[in-house]
Scaffold this active site. Structure first.
Site, mmCIF file in Angstrom:
data_model
loop_
_atom_site.group_PDB
_atom_site.id
_atom_site.type_symbol
_atom_site.label_atom_id
_atom_site.label_comp_id
_atom_site.label_asym_id
_atom_site.label_seq_id
_atom_site.Cartn_x
_atom_site.Cartn_y
_atom_site.Cartn_z
ATOM 1 C CE1 TYR A 33 1.021 6.257 -2.685
ATOM 2 C CE2 TYR A 33 -0.338 5.591 -4.540
ATOM 3 C CZ TYR A 33 0.070 5.405 -3.238
ATOM 4 O OH TYR A 33 -0.469 4.398 -2.488
ATOM 5 N NE ARG A 52 -5.860 10.625 -1.398
ATOM 6 C CZ ARG A 52 -6.340 9.405 -1.625
ATOM 7 N NH1 ARG A 52 -7.038 8.782 -0.674
ATOM 8 N NH2 ARG A 52 -6.146 8.801 -2.771
ATOM 9 N NE ARG A 100 21.252 8.327 -0.009
ATOM 10 C CZ ARG A 100 21.503 8.317 1.300
ATOM 11 N NH1 ARG A 100 22.516 9.004 1.772
ATOM 12 N NH2 ARG A 100 20.727 7.626 2.119
ATOM 13 C CG HIS A 102 19.505 11.853 5.509
ATOM 14 N ND1 HIS A 102 20.690 11.370 4.990
ATOM 15 C CD2 HIS A 102 18.822 10.765 5.917
ATOM 16 C CE1 HIS A 102 20.710 10.044 5.083
ATOM 17 N NE2 HIS A 102 19.588 9.655 5.649
ATOM 18 C CE LYS A 149 -3.064 7.430 -2.994
ATOM 19 N NZ LYS A 149 -3.035 6.041 -2.503
ATOM 20 C CD GLU A 182 -4.868 2.278 5.445
ATOM 21 O OE1 GLU A 182 -5.657 2.775 4.621
ATOM 22 O OE2 GLU A 182 -3.851 2.877 5.846
ATOM 23 C CG LEU A 207 -4.947 7.266 2.181
ATOM 24 C CD1 LEU A 207 -3.895 8.350 2.311
ATOM 25 C CD2 LEU A 207 -4.793 6.551 0.838
HETATM 26 N N1 PMP Z 1 -5.489 2.763 1.993
HETATM 27 C C1 PMP Z 1 -4.280 2.604 1.394
HETATM 28 C C2 PMP Z 1 -3.103 2.230 2.214
HETATM 29 C C3 PMP Z 1 -4.176 2.802 -0.002
HETATM 30 O O1 PMP Z 1 -2.986 2.663 -0.613
HETATM 31 C C4 PMP Z 1 -5.336 3.138 -0.756
HETATM 32 C C5 PMP Z 1 -5.269 3.297 -2.244
HETATM 33 N N2 PMP Z 1 -4.392 4.275 -2.659
HETATM 34 C C6 PMP Z 1 -6.555 3.277 -0.081
HETATM 35 C C7 PMP Z 1 -6.588 3.085 1.297
HETATM 36 C C8 PMP Z 1 -7.812 3.645 -0.819
HETATM 37 O O2 PMP Z 1 -7.772 4.978 -1.222
HETATM 38 P P1 PMP Z 1 -8.616 5.502 -2.478
HETATM 39 O O3 PMP Z 1 -10.030 5.139 -2.223
HETATM 40 O O4 PMP Z 1 -8.396 6.955 -2.492
HETATM 41 O O5 PMP Z 1 -8.052 4.803 -3.678
#
Ligand code: PMP
Length: 291
Positions: A33, A52, A100, A102, A149, A182, A207
């Protein structure tokens, strides 16, 4: 005013929008996403978000649902239909619908694309930034590929709920060495006693946030010294400033981590300056997609 969503080729009323029960996103969290800010009716950093998205899809070997140009048209059309001036657009691509099982479904199974858009009050976000918010720390129990993501966000959901249960805004993950990775939905930053901006390198364990990438440019242009290195939870608690970044939070100061007040307990000058400058550097997409 009715809200609209885009679901696999059609604009439908949000209240009626649905996907198949055998969508692999629903059954396996087998999808990716993006969340993109909308400001003054324009998409912010669309190019980087779509880059991304394409990287996430490629890492998971999910085919692209449509061309960049077509996706640009869908995003804009949905923003327009929902009359979003300030808010966000969410897009999700899964490996599609299949019985369904895997392993990946048969070659040629089309990926599923869902897009939603909604308004978010700018005043509400600004209020958080002006007051600062608190965070708790939680052990990072996610898988190794958090650089992708994916919609597989259960540890993030549980961390965010732990924050809410503690009456605070965000949860910061820390790794086995006690270093901050993070936030549950944001990147984490600190400012040291001598004014150096520190954030964890994006190669591993986090991320690579789009806001993070843009903010590194902003900091360089403002002449703020930056170190991309790991920092411990202890260092963060003793830092002059701490803040989070993300497409929906932009730059939001953290004024407390667990039971430790950060700096003097008020938003710091570096975070405030970076937040102010951010939109001078972020890309605003043209109203019409050129692909
Ligand atoms: N880390 C995580 C785990 C996130 O979910 C997000 C937001 N999607 C971010 C960092 C920040 O990413 P962005 O600046 O692209 O929104």
């Amino acid at each position: 005013m009715p809200r609209f969503a885009y679901v696999n080729g059609r604009y439908v009323r949000h209240a009626d929008a649905a996907v198949h029960i055998e969508d692999r996103g629903y059954q396996f969290a087998d999808g990716v996403y993006e969340v993109c800010e909308i400001r003054d009716g324009l998409l912010i950093d669309e190019r980087r978000h779509i880059d991304r998205l394409e990287r996430s899809l490629a890492e998971l070997r999910i085919p692209k649902p449509m061309s960049r140009a077509a996706l640009g048209v869908v995003l804009r059309e949905l923003v327009r239909r929902n009359h979003v001036v300030d808010g966000l657009v969410y897009l999700q691509v899964t490996r599609g619908v299949a019985p369904r099982n895997h392993p990946f479904p048969a070659e040629g199974t089309p990926p599923a694309l869902v897009v939603t858009a909604r308004s978010v009050s700018r005043a509400y976000a600004d209020h958080h930034a002006e007051e600062g918010v608190a965070a708790i720390s939680v052990p990072d129990n996610r898988w190794d590929r958090v650089d992708i993501k994916t919609v597989s966000l259960l540890p993030n959901v549980l961390a965010k709920q732990a924050a809410r249960d503690a009456g605070v805004y965000e949860a910061w993950f820390y790794d086995a060495d006690g270093n901050v990775t993070e936030g549950s939905s944001t990147n984490a930053w600190i400012v040291t006693g001598d004014g150096v901006l520190v954030t964890r390198p994006a190669e591993h364990g986090i991320l690579r946030g789009i806001t993070r990438t843009v903010l590194l440019d902003v900091a360089a242009r403002l002449g703020i010294k930056v170190e991309e290195r790991k920092f411990s939870l202890e260092e963060a608690k003793g830092a002059r400033e701490a803040f989070i970044t993300g497409a929906t939070t932009i730059v939001t100061p953290i004024t407390k981590i667990d039971d430790r007040v950060i700096g003097n307990g008020a938003p710091g000058s570096v975070a405030t300056e970076l937040r102010k400058a951010f939109h001078d550097f972020a890309e605003r997409s043209p109203r019409w997609s050129h692909g």
